[in-house]
Design an enzyme around this catalytic site. Structure first.
Site, PDB file in Angstrom:
ATOM      1  N   GLU A 174       0.884  -1.178   0.000  1.00  0.00           N
ATOM      2  CA  GLU A 174       0.000   0.000   0.000  1.00  0.00           C
ATOM      3  C   GLU A 174       0.913   1.216   0.000  1.00  0.00           C
ATOM      4  OE1 GLU A 174      -3.269  -0.122  -0.176  1.00  0.00           O
ATOM      5  OE2 GLU A 174      -3.541  -2.274   0.072  1.00  0.00           O
ATOM      6  N   CYS A 191      -2.228   9.408   2.251  1.00  0.00           N
ATOM      7  CA  CYS A 191      -1.658   8.847   1.025  1.00  0.00           C
ATOM      8  C   CYS A 191      -2.524   9.137  -0.192  1.00  0.00           C
ATOM      9  CB  CYS A 191      -1.527   7.353   1.172  1.00  0.00           C
ATOM     10  SG  CYS A 191      -3.068   6.554   1.659  1.00  0.00           S
TER      11      CYS A 191
HETATM   12  N1  LIG Z   1      -1.545   3.292   0.281  1.00  0.00           N
HETATM   13  C1  LIG Z   1      -1.694   3.485   1.581  1.00  0.00           C
HETATM   14  O1  LIG Z   1      -2.603   2.952   2.213  1.00  0.00           O
HETATM   15  C2  LIG Z   1      -0.749   4.381   2.325  1.00  0.00           C
HETATM   16  C3  LIG Z   1      -1.081   4.756   3.632  1.00  0.00           C
HETATM   17  C4  LIG Z   1      -0.201   5.583   4.322  1.00  0.00           C
HETATM   18  C5  LIG Z   1       0.955   6.030   3.730  1.00  0.00           C
HETATM   19  N2  LIG Z   1       1.223   5.668   2.458  1.00  0.00           N
HETATM   20  C6  LIG Z   1       2.397   6.204   1.779  1.00  0.00           C
HETATM   21  O2  LIG Z   1       3.519   6.071   2.635  1.00  0.00           O
HETATM   22  C7  LIG Z   1       4.386   7.185   2.535  1.00  0.00           C
HETATM   23  C8  LIG Z   1       4.580   7.820   3.894  1.00  0.00           C
HETATM   24  O3  LIG Z   1       4.853   6.863   4.819  1.00  0.00           O
HETATM   25  P1  LIG Z   1       6.336   6.508   5.295  1.00  0.00           P
HETATM   26  O4  LIG Z   1       6.875   5.399   4.479  1.00  0.00           O
HETATM   27  O5  LIG Z   1       7.116   7.759   5.385  1.00  0.00           O
HETATM   28  O6  LIG Z   1       5.908   5.962   6.715  1.00  0.00           O
HETATM   29  P2  LIG Z   1       6.764   5.403   7.896  1.00  0.00           P
HETATM   30  O7  LIG Z   1       7.943   6.239   8.175  1.00  0.00           O
HETATM   31  O8  LIG Z   1       5.777   5.177   8.993  1.00  0.00           O
HETATM   32  O9  LIG Z   1       7.303   4.006   7.329  1.00  0.00           O
HETATM   33  C9  LIG Z   1       6.457   2.946   7.048  1.00  0.00           C
HETATM   34  C10 LIG Z   1       7.006   1.666   7.639  1.00  0.00           C
HETATM   35  O10 LIG Z   1       8.183   1.295   6.937  1.00  0.00           O
HETATM   36  C11 LIG Z   1       9.166   0.900   7.872  1.00  0.00           C
HETATM   37  N3  LIG Z   1      10.484   1.113   7.278  1.00  0.00           N
HETATM   38  C12 LIG Z   1      11.111   2.282   7.082  1.00  0.00           C
HETATM   39  N4  LIG Z   1      12.309   2.074   6.484  1.00  0.00           N
HETATM   40  C13 LIG Z   1      12.422   0.738   6.310  1.00  0.00           C
HETATM   41  C14 LIG Z   1      13.415  -0.110   5.739  1.00  0.00           C
HETATM   42  N5  LIG Z   1      14.535   0.383   5.224  1.00  0.00           N
HETATM   43  N6  LIG Z   1      13.183  -1.438   5.705  1.00  0.00           N
HETATM   44  C15 LIG Z   1      12.041  -1.950   6.211  1.00  0.00           C
HETATM   45  N7  LIG Z   1      11.070  -1.194   6.768  1.00  0.00           N
HETATM   46  C16 LIG Z   1      11.255   0.128   6.820  1.00  0.00           C
HETATM   47  C17 LIG Z   1       8.896   1.772   9.056  1.00  0.00           C
HETATM   48  O11 LIG Z   1       9.466   1.245  10.225  1.00  0.00           O
HETATM   49  C18 LIG Z   1       7.382   1.810   9.088  1.00  0.00           C
HETATM   50  O12 LIG Z   1       6.834   0.746   9.827  1.00  0.00           O
HETATM   51  C19 LIG Z   1       3.729   8.109   1.541  1.00  0.00           C
HETATM   52  O13 LIG Z   1       4.263   7.866   0.284  1.00  0.00           O
HETATM   53  C20 LIG Z   1       2.269   7.677   1.589  1.00  0.00           C
HETATM   54  O14 LIG Z   1       1.560   8.001   0.441  1.00  0.00           O
HETATM   55  C21 LIG Z   1       0.412   4.845   1.749  1.00  0.00           C
HETATM   56  C1  LIG Z   2     -27.281  10.087   2.436  1.00  0.00           C
HETATM   57  C2  LIG Z   2     -28.208   9.915   3.584  1.00  0.00           C
HETATM   58  C3  LIG Z   2     -27.994  10.552   4.803  1.00  0.00           C
HETATM   59  C4  LIG Z   2     -26.802  11.364   4.997  1.00  0.00           C
HETATM   60  C5  LIG Z   2     -25.593  10.852   5.230  1.00  0.00           C
HETATM   61  C6  LIG Z   2     -24.405  11.652   5.405  1.00  0.00           C
HETATM   62  C7  LIG Z   2     -24.535  13.104   5.374  1.00  0.00           C
HETATM   63  C8  LIG Z   2     -23.226  11.067   5.602  1.00  0.00           C
HETATM   64  C9  LIG Z   2     -21.960  11.749   5.739  1.00  0.00           C
HETATM   65  C10 LIG Z   2     -20.862  11.037   6.013  1.00  0.00           C
HETATM   66  C11 LIG Z   2     -19.516  11.564   6.113  1.00  0.00           C
HETATM   67  C12 LIG Z   2     -19.263  12.979   5.934  1.00  0.00           C
HETATM   68  C13 LIG Z   2     -18.516  10.683   6.374  1.00  0.00           C
HETATM   69  C14 LIG Z   2     -17.115  10.998   6.347  1.00  0.00           C
HETATM   70  C15 LIG Z   2     -16.260  10.022   6.573  1.00  0.00           C
HETATM   71  C16 LIG Z   2     -14.854  10.175   6.382  1.00  0.00           C
HETATM   72  C17 LIG Z   2     -13.994   9.197   6.667  1.00  0.00           C
HETATM   73  C18 LIG Z   2     -14.464   7.978   7.288  1.00  0.00           C
HETATM   74  C19 LIG Z   2     -12.605   9.379   6.325  1.00  0.00           C
HETATM   75  C20 LIG Z   2     -11.751   8.380   6.303  1.00  0.00           C
HETATM   76  C21 LIG Z   2     -10.435   8.571   5.853  1.00  0.00           C
HETATM   77  C22 LIG Z   2      -9.542   7.589   5.721  1.00  0.00           C
HETATM   78  C23 LIG Z   2      -9.849   6.215   6.129  1.00  0.00           C
HETATM   79  C24 LIG Z   2      -8.252   7.859   5.182  1.00  0.00           C
HETATM   80  C25 LIG Z   2      -7.412   6.933   4.807  1.00  0.00           C
HETATM   81  C26 LIG Z   2      -6.149   7.283   4.274  1.00  0.00           C
HETATM   82  C27 LIG Z   2      -5.187   6.404   3.940  1.00  0.00           C
HETATM   83  C28 LIG Z   2      -5.345   4.954   4.001  1.00  0.00           C
HETATM   84  C29 LIG Z   2      -3.882   6.851   3.449  1.00  0.00           C
HETATM   85  O1  LIG Z   2      -3.034   7.412   4.136  1.00  0.00           O
HETATM   86  C30 LIG Z   2     -28.948  10.447   5.955  1.00  0.00           C
HETATM   87  C31 LIG Z   2     -28.322   9.594   7.061  1.00  0.00           C
HETATM   88  C32 LIG Z   2     -29.203  11.829   6.502  1.00  0.00           C
HETATM   89  C33 LIG Z   2     -30.289   9.836   5.550  1.00  0.00           C
HETATM   90  C34 LIG Z   2     -30.134   8.694   4.595  1.00  0.00           C
HETATM   91  C35 LIG Z   2     -29.423   9.100   3.340  1.00  0.00           C
END
Ligand SMILES: NC(=O)c1ccc[n+]([C@@H]2O[C@H](COP(=O)([O-])OP(=O)(O)OC[C@H]3O[C@@H](n4cnc5c(N)ncnc54)[C@H](O)[C@@H]3O)[C@@H](O)[C@H]2O)c1
Ligand SMILES: CC1=C(/C=C/C(C)=C/C=C/C(C)=C/C=C/C=C(C)/C=C/C=C(C)/C=C/C=C(\C)C=O)C(C)(C)CCC1
Length: 527
Positions: free
Chosen positions: A223, A257
């Site tokens: 990821e 990310c």
């Molecule tokens: N796709 C996704 O879900 C997602 C989510 C979060 C972050 N990211 C991406 O990650 C980046 C930022 O995160 P980060 O990497 O700086 O986070 P971070 O510094 O938390 O590192 C991530 C993990 O990698 C490990 N790590 C670091 N160097 C390592 C090595 N040489 N060998 C093995 N493991 C090692 C760390 O210990 C840590 O657990 C961004 O590019 C972001 O977009 C992706």
């Molecule tokens: C549509 C109906 C209704 C209204 C519903 C409404 C207004 C819902 C609104 C929901 C919202 C604003 C939810 C927002 C959620 C945001 C989240 C969970 C964000 C998550 C972000 C994440 C996980 C990020 C991840 C990033 C990663 C992995 C990378 O680094 C009702 C209920 C009024 C009536 C029915 C119909």
């Protein structure tokens, strides 16, 4: 808040081989196979999170200045809901599936798909959503019947320590454990044999992980990040785009990310869009982001300095924001107009609250530039009319996409989430988390009474080819040029159209003609 957090301590490197070997042995003991065991562990994990909600909130505040609402939305509440959802569906997901698309003769072998756990797995988390990105994959692994070593990010040490405490107190320690540390400890963990490695983080480390895993043919889910484009055409609603894209960049102070790394805006709409951004900033943070309890901080000084450097080196023009405070690791959401894809703000993923906007003449130019900067980003965010947003989806690849929004697809907890190309491979969340740690094992059972029928497979083969062909050969419906051949019967039945859809149109036309003819004839007979 009055919560005492456990200390963050690196696991001793010398202890790592034994810890990992214990986790592998537990898997091989089949302890994690029964559904009841998995469910009980998941339920305990739920209560571990619930009982320690305050500790998690405090840890995320200390690590990232995360507002408590954001911690609930994206970390604690997110993971607890995930556990409840998984518990409700696990029995259904675990059940054997009958295999699809099997020829009648092979159906006698009762082919089915069994959901086997992959084995002992390693989950390596990232700092930005320290709980979600560690516990989320772990939930999938526990549900799938794997044993787990979790290596949280050392860059969110408080959250890492709370997770270790929860694992120790609530889960079976012989099956699920946490190893703490940075590069040396993670390198040591990677020396061990795993049945799957799930890594979240940057693409450079992603490459290290993939190479290491390849040595032992270990499957990986990666990821990673990306330079995700948002594209605003002249037909978009500038206020909507400004509100939604601002949200996607201020949540977690831009350390997301999947949030847009840059915004390509049609010149025609640029002035209105910038005006709307100014209004939105004022609405979201009336007293400025720095004084708001609803705006987080950059995780550490290293990352803060990296972001400051990006901003210092830009050749662009700051339109909004730009203030910063190293002591507080504060970086104001900052909008910069840039006009060069080699600008410091576009060369690397910012992973912070920097918002470069790039004026373009038209949608084709926006798509060309977006693909030039990153041809397989994690997300793409087109704003415009349907024809335009469809064109973007067609012409830019990405892990996921939100039309007329910033990363909302990634806010749906049960929708599979993952990258494509250099933004990652594999996906998880909801059912996909279970699948991610599951081997779909094809199983058949040959009845004894079939032996006579199956004798054709045994040597001597002499004279068997013709017989076998007669019973097994599939006839192609296409010619040497790749065109579909239409048989005489089908040609007649489809009125010469060859395809069912075209035939329906022809039948409709025939009925219409017959009706018209009939009307004409009855009028003639009246005259
Ligand atoms: N796709 C996704 O879900 C997602 C989510 C979060 C972050 N990211 C991406 O990650 C980046 C930022 O995160 P980060 O990497 O700086 O986070 P971070 O510094 O938390 O590192 C991530 C993990 O990698 C490990 N790590 C670091 N160097 C390592 C090595 N040489 N060998 C093995 N493991 C090692 C760390 O210990 C840590 O657990 C961004 O590019 C972001 O977009 C992706
Ligand atoms: C549509 C109906 C209704 C209204 C519903 C409404 C207004 C819902 C609104 C929901 C919202 C604003 C939810 C927002 C959620 C945001 C989240 C969970 C964000 C998550 C972000 C994440 C996980 C990020 C991840 C990033 C990663 C992995 C990378 O680094 C009702 C209920 C009024 C009536 C029915 C119909």
């Amino acid at each position: 808040m009055g919560v005492t957090l456990p200390p963050f301590e690196h696991t001793s490197s010398g202890a790592i081989p034994d810890i990992c070997s214990k986790i592998r042995k537990s898997y091989l003991s089949h302890k994690t196979r029964p559904i009841e065991f998995r469910l009980q562990q998941l339920r305990k994990l739920y209560w571990g999170l619930k009982d320690n909600e305050d500790a998690i909130t405090e840890a995320c505040r200390l690590d990232l200045g995360k507002p408590s609402f954001e911690t609930y939305l994206t970390e604690t509440g997110w993971c607890m809901n995930d556990i409840v959802f998984v518990c409700q569906n696990l029995e259904k997901w675990m059940a054997d599936e009958s295999a699809p698309d099997i020829a009648l003769t092979n159906k006698l072998l009762f082919p089915k798909i069994r959901k086997d756990p992959l084995g002992a797995v390693l989950v390596i988390g990232a700092y930005n959503f320290p709980i979600q990105l560690s516990i989320g994959p772990a939930i999938g692994a526990i549900a799938a019947g794997c044993t787990v070593v979790l290596k949280p990010s050392e860059n969110a040490p408080n959250a890492a320590a709370v997770m270790e405490m929860i694992f120790k107190k609530y889960l079976d320690p012989t099956c699920y454990t946490v190893i703490q540390g940075a590069i040396p400890e993670t390198t040591a963990v990677l020396e061990e044999k795993w049945d799957k490695i799930f890594y979240t983080g940057n693409h450079i480390v992603g490459t290290i992980i993939a190479k290491k895993a390849a040595e032992t043919l270990t499957p990986v889910t990666l990821e990673l990040g990306g330079k995700n484009p948002a594209i605003i055409t002249k037909n978009a609603d500038p206020r909507l785009a400004a509100r939604r894209l601002t949200w996607a960049k201020i949540i977690n102070s831009g350390q997301v990310c999947v949030s847009q790394n840059w915004i390509l805006v049609d010149r025609e709409i640029l002035p209105q869009f910038v005006e709307e951004l100014k209004k939105v900033f004022k609405e979201f943070y009336p007293n400025g982001a720095k004084n708001s309890p609803d705006y987080g901080r950059i995780v550490n000084n290293r990352q803060w300095i990296r972001l400051k450097k990006m901003l210092d080196e830009t050749k662009g023009r700051i339109l909004i924001g730009g203030t910063m405070d190293e002591a507080d690791r504060f970086l104001e959401p900052t909008v910069v107009q840039v006009d060069d894809v080699n600008d410091s703000l576009l060369k690397d993923e910012s992973f912070g609250p920097l918002i470069p906007i790039y004026p373009v003449d038209n949608l084709d130019e926006a798509i060309r530039l977006a693909n030039e900067v990153h041809d397989t980003p994690l997300g793409v965010y087109p704003f415009g009319n349907k024809k335009e947003t469809d064109q973007v989806l067609r012409e830019i690849r990405s892990g996921g996409a939100s039309v007329n929004d910033g990363f909302f697809h990634a806010s749906i907890p049960t929708l599979a989430f993952g990258g494509v190309g250099t933004s990652g491979s594999g996906s998880y969340r909801g059912r996909a988390s279970f699948d991610c740690f599951t081997h779909r094992r094809s199983i058949t059972k040959t009845p004894g009474w079939m032996e006579g029928l199956l004798a054709i497979r045994y040597p001597p083969y002499h004279g068997k080819t013709k017989k076998y062909k007669a019973m097994s050969e599939l006839k192609p419906n296409f010619d040497r040029d790749g065109n579909v051949k239409v048989g005489l019967l089908k040609w007649i039945l489809t009125l010469g159209a060859g395809s069912n859809n075209a035939a329906v149109k022809r039948y409709f036309l025939v009925v219409l003609l017959a009706f018209a003819l009939n009307k004409y004839q009855s009028r003639q007979s009246k005259l």
